[in-house]
Design an enzyme around this catalytic site. Structure first.
Site, PDB file in Angstrom:
ATOM      1  N   ASN A   1      -4.955   4.933   7.242  1.00  0.00           N
ATOM      2  CA  ASN A   1      -6.246   5.477   6.794  1.00  0.00           C
ATOM      3  C   ASN A   1      -7.383   5.150   7.755  1.00  0.00           C
ATOM      4  OD1 ASN A   1      -5.149   6.718   4.595  1.00  0.00           O
ATOM      5  ND2 ASN A   1      -5.714   5.114   3.130  1.00  0.00           N
TER       6      ASN A   1
ATOM      7  N   HIS B   1       0.847  -1.190   0.000  1.00  0.00           N
ATOM      8  CA  HIS B   1       0.000   0.000   0.000  1.00  0.00           C
ATOM      9  C   HIS B   1       0.883   1.240   0.000  1.00  0.00           C
ATOM     10  CE1 HIS B   1      -3.126   2.731   2.150  1.00  0.00           C
ATOM     11  NE2 HIS B   1      -3.223   2.823   0.842  1.00  0.00           N
TER      12      HIS B   1
END
Length: 267
Positions: free
Chosen positions: A52, A2
């Site tokens: 996130n 990611h």
């Protein structure tokens, strides 16, 4: 793997380990990350991984601050003075406000009990997605990235508060900063307890290398340790008593509550 945007600049790389990820695959990916000069942090599987997942709670709290009387510029300036590279509303304009809008639409279906400020939805309904549309929480001149205060947004916020029956109040920088940072800390404690992050210092590394947290403060979890976890919990109790906030938001994570009661730290 990611990556964080822009991937050619941001140092952070979250390496997400699935339930059946083989050890040699994990080692290979970590080595690859080091080869391309990334700071790799292993994360478990959950919605948003480490960074996130936490920033969503930070953004929720930023929206509540608007409901209560803050302007986007006031919030941004407070956290930037604290040392963040960028405040939440400038960050939203850079990343694209429509991204958060899509997430909230999903949350309204999946987790209808979660409370969000409606201010960001109202902004997106006007097509103000940020720098890419020349207007978001701020206005932007063509070809420039300078955030200019937007009278239209101030008017939108005033109408929204009036509709809620909320009289705007003056909120100091200290309250702004600690509501945002402790939102990160509380979610970070849940992430550690669930094993999504192996240790609190991994969370700090995520925020130092991927989210512009001030380096000299050592990351949100380290900052909470320096403040004292008992003091963090007491501040959260005070925030929970605010009728314009969300009391359930400030329920201390079990790990945070245990460490605070025992006089211990995340480290």
């Amino acid at each position: 793997m990611h990556f964080f945007s822009p991937a050619n600049v941001m140092r952070l790389l979250e390496v997400v380990r699935g339930a059946r990820t083989a050890p040699d695959v994990l080692m290979t990916v970590m080595k690859l990350g080091k080869t391309i000069r990334k700071t790799c942090v292993v994360a478990g599987v959950c919605d948003g991984f480490i960074g996130n997942r936490m920033i969503e709670q930070y953004s929720r709290q930023a929206g509540f601050l608007l409901d209560e009387g803050c302007t986007p510029r006031q919030v941004d300036q407070a956290v930037e003075k604290f040392g963040f590279a960028m405040g939440p509303f400038r960050m939203g304009d850079l990343a694209g406000n429509d991204i958060g809008w899509a997430i909230r639409k999903r949350r309204y279906v999946e987790k209808p009990q979660l409370r969000y400020s409606k201010t960001a939805d109202l902004l997106c309904e006007l097509g103000r997605f940020g720098q890419k549309t020349g207007a978001g929480w701020y206005d932007y001149l063509p070809g420039k990235r300078d955030a200019i205060a937007a009278p239209l947004v101030d008017e939108l916020l005033a109408r929204h508060r009036a509709g809620l029956g909320i009289a705007a109040r003056r909120i100091g920088d200290d309250e702004i900063v600690h509501r945002l940072v402790y939102a990160l800390v509380n979610e970070g404690a849940r992430i550690v307890e669930e094993g999504i992050a192996a240790r609190a210092s991994d969370i700090d590394m995520v925020y130092l290398t991927g989210y512009g947290f001030p380096l000299w403060r050592g990351g949100p979890m380290n900052y909470a340790d320096t403040v004292g976890l008992w003091n963090v919990v007491q501040a959260m109790k005070k925030f929970a008593a605010n009728p314009a906030d969300d009391a359930s938001f400030w329920q201390p994570a079990p790990l945070l509550a245990r460490l605070a009661a025992a006089g211990k730290t995340f480290s």
